[in-house]
Design an enzyme around this catalytic site. Structure first.
Site, PDB file in Angstrom:
ATOM      1  N   ASP A 103      -7.983  -8.571   0.482  1.00 53.22           N
ATOM      2  CA  ASP A 103      -8.472  -7.515   1.505  1.00 53.22           C
ATOM      3  C   ASP A 103      -9.818  -7.082   1.594  1.00 53.22           C
ATOM      4  O   ASP A 103     -10.405  -7.011   2.804  1.00 53.22           O
ATOM      5  CB  ASP A 103      -7.640  -5.979   0.928  1.00 53.22           C
ATOM      6  CG  ASP A 103      -8.062  -5.844  -0.648  1.00 53.22           C
ATOM      7  OD1 ASP A 103      -8.946  -6.664  -1.178  1.00 53.22           O
ATOM      8  OD2 ASP A 103      -7.707  -4.826  -1.263  1.00 53.22           O
ATOM      9  N   ASP A 106     -16.363  -7.184  -1.882  1.00 59.10           N
ATOM     10  CA  ASP A 106     -17.539  -5.939  -2.071  1.00 59.10           C
ATOM     11  C   ASP A 106     -18.723  -6.967  -2.766  1.00 59.10           C
ATOM     12  O   ASP A 106     -19.533  -7.259  -2.386  1.00 59.10           O
ATOM     13  CB  ASP A 106     -16.604  -4.861  -2.912  1.00 59.10           C
ATOM     14  CG  ASP A 106     -17.438  -3.846  -3.190  1.00 59.10           C
ATOM     15  OD1 ASP A 106     -18.759  -3.551  -2.698  1.00 59.10           O
ATOM     16  OD2 ASP A 106     -17.061  -2.843  -3.777  1.00 59.10           O
ATOM     17  N   LYS A 134     -17.723  -5.900   2.996  1.00 58.96           N
ATOM     18  CA  LYS A 134     -18.880  -5.063   2.616  1.00 58.96           C
ATOM     19  C   LYS A 134     -20.008  -5.738   2.386  1.00 58.96           C
ATOM     20  O   LYS A 134     -20.684  -5.842   1.251  1.00 58.96           O
ATOM     21  CB  LYS A 134     -18.471  -4.146   1.539  1.00 58.96           C
ATOM     22  CG  LYS A 134     -17.422  -3.125   1.593  1.00 58.96           C
ATOM     23  CD  LYS A 134     -17.312  -2.144   0.682  1.00 58.96           C
ATOM     24  CE  LYS A 134     -16.281  -1.189   0.755  1.00 58.96           C
ATOM     25  NZ  LYS A 134     -16.231  -0.253  -0.480  1.00 58.96           N
TER      26      LYS A 134
HETATM   27  P1  IMP Z   1     -15.466  -7.087  -5.667  1.00 56.18           P
HETATM   28  O1  IMP Z   1     -15.170  -7.865  -6.763  1.00 56.18           O
HETATM   29  O2  IMP Z   1     -16.595  -5.964  -5.887  1.00 56.18           O
HETATM   30  O3  IMP Z   1     -15.944  -7.845  -4.461  1.00 56.18           O
HETATM   31  O4  IMP Z   1     -14.378  -6.100  -5.414  1.00 56.18           O
HETATM   32  C1  IMP Z   1     -12.977  -6.828  -4.628  1.00 56.18           C
HETATM   33  C2  IMP Z   1     -12.141  -5.680  -4.937  1.00 56.18           C
HETATM   34  O5  IMP Z   1     -12.479  -4.323  -5.099  1.00 56.18           O
HETATM   35  C3  IMP Z   1     -11.195  -5.758  -3.579  1.00 56.18           C
HETATM   36  O6  IMP Z   1     -10.311  -6.892  -3.865  1.00 56.18           O
HETATM   37  C4  IMP Z   1     -10.493  -4.353  -3.668  1.00 56.18           C
HETATM   38  O7  IMP Z   1      -9.483  -4.596  -4.434  1.00 56.18           O
HETATM   39  C5  IMP Z   1     -11.404  -3.748  -4.430  1.00 56.18           C
HETATM   40  N1  IMP Z   1     -12.358  -2.605  -3.332  1.00 56.18           N
HETATM   41  C6  IMP Z   1     -13.565  -2.923  -3.158  1.00 56.18           C
HETATM   42  N2  IMP Z   1     -14.077  -1.933  -2.244  1.00 56.18           N
HETATM   43  C7  IMP Z   1     -13.073  -1.078  -2.000  1.00 56.18           C
HETATM   44  C8  IMP Z   1     -12.653   0.021  -1.377  1.00 56.18           C
HETATM   45  O8  IMP Z   1     -13.431   0.594  -0.504  1.00 56.18           O
HETATM   46  N3  IMP Z   1     -11.565   0.523  -1.392  1.00 56.18           N
HETATM   47  C9  IMP Z   1     -10.530   0.094  -2.177  1.00 56.18           C
HETATM   48  N4  IMP Z   1     -10.605  -1.201  -2.854  1.00 56.18           N
HETATM   49  C10 IMP Z   1     -11.727  -1.632  -2.730  1.00 56.18           C
HETATM   50 MG    MG Z   2      -8.244  -6.508  -4.402  1.00 57.20          MG
END
Ligand code: IMP
Ligand code: MG
Length: 194
Positions: A103, A106, A134
């Site tokens: 999805d 981040d 993001k």
């Molecule tokens: P990362 O490991 O920081 O890249 O985070 C990725 C995961 O965090 C995604 O797969 C989402 O499940 C969750 N996530 C990141 N940003 C959001 C948001 O704005 N809304 C909901 N879930 C998010």
């Molecule tokens: Mg996720």
């Protein structure tokens, strides 16, 4: 559950823009893997809606598997940096073309973790398709091959993406004003005080 209209900040991507972009991605992926077999890996649970729609725009032979990792827990609205494997693939990916469908990217920690883990299993190829990027929040570099939309540094929900497990069913993607969002526990407290 609180009505999302009480805390919505703005609609970032409407339903028809999502459909148009998902169709484009499906066509692009079908072209890039022409003549090949593909294994689609849906990253649960946020990737469910996107994966279901995307696969219906694929014109190449493909199979589907799922895996579940978590980095954000209920009640946390910033990446914890901790990635946990909740459950793994059922498919042996050795020698297969694998496309991860996620999805949001981040900080990049979740994807970096899963990519590292899957590379050790020696797939023929390993690529990533994310609905939302993001970009400005990246802490760990990750190569993302297909991106639906770039989104600003805001908490987003809808089209498979949740806030405390709710609002995944919405057909659009919106940002939330977390100051207006009430947690389930606070809503229940409010009821019991009435
Ligand atoms: P990362 O490991 O920081 O890249 O985070 C990725 C995961 O965090 C995604 O797969 C989402 O499940 C969750 N996530 C990141 N940003 C959001 C948001 O704005 N809304 C909901 N879930 C998010
Ligand atoms: Mg996720």
């Amino acid at each position: 559950m609180q009505d999302y209209r009480e805390f919505i900040d703005e609609v970032l991507v409407d339903a028809s823009s999502i459909e148009k972009r998902v169709a484009e991605l499906g066509a692009q992926i079908s072209q890039d893997y022409a003549g090949e077999e593909l294994l689609i890996v849906c990253m649960l649970r946020g990737g469910i809606t996107f994966t279901a729609d995307l696969t219906r725009f694929l014109t190449i032979p493909h199979t589907l598997d799922c895996m579940s990792l978590s980095s954000y827990g209920v009640g946390h609205y910033a990446s914890s940096g901790n990635v946990r494997v909740n459950f793994d693939l059922m498919t042996n990916i050795e020698g297969r073309n694998v496309l991860l469908v996620e999805d949001i990217v981040d900080s990049g920690r979740t994807l970096a973790h899963v990519l590292q883990m899957l590379r050790t299993r020696e797939p023929k190829s390993l690529k990533v398709c994310v609905l939302l990027d993001k970009k400005y929040r990246r802490e760990v570099p990750v190569d993302v091959d297909y991106v639906g939309f770039d989104v600003p540094d805001k908490y987003v929900f809808g089209y498979g993406i949740d806030i405390d497990e709710h609002y995944r069913h919405l057909r659009f993607i919106a940002s939330a004003d977390l100051k207006k969002y009430k947690k389930e526990a606070d809503l229940n407290k409010g009821l019991s005080e009435k």
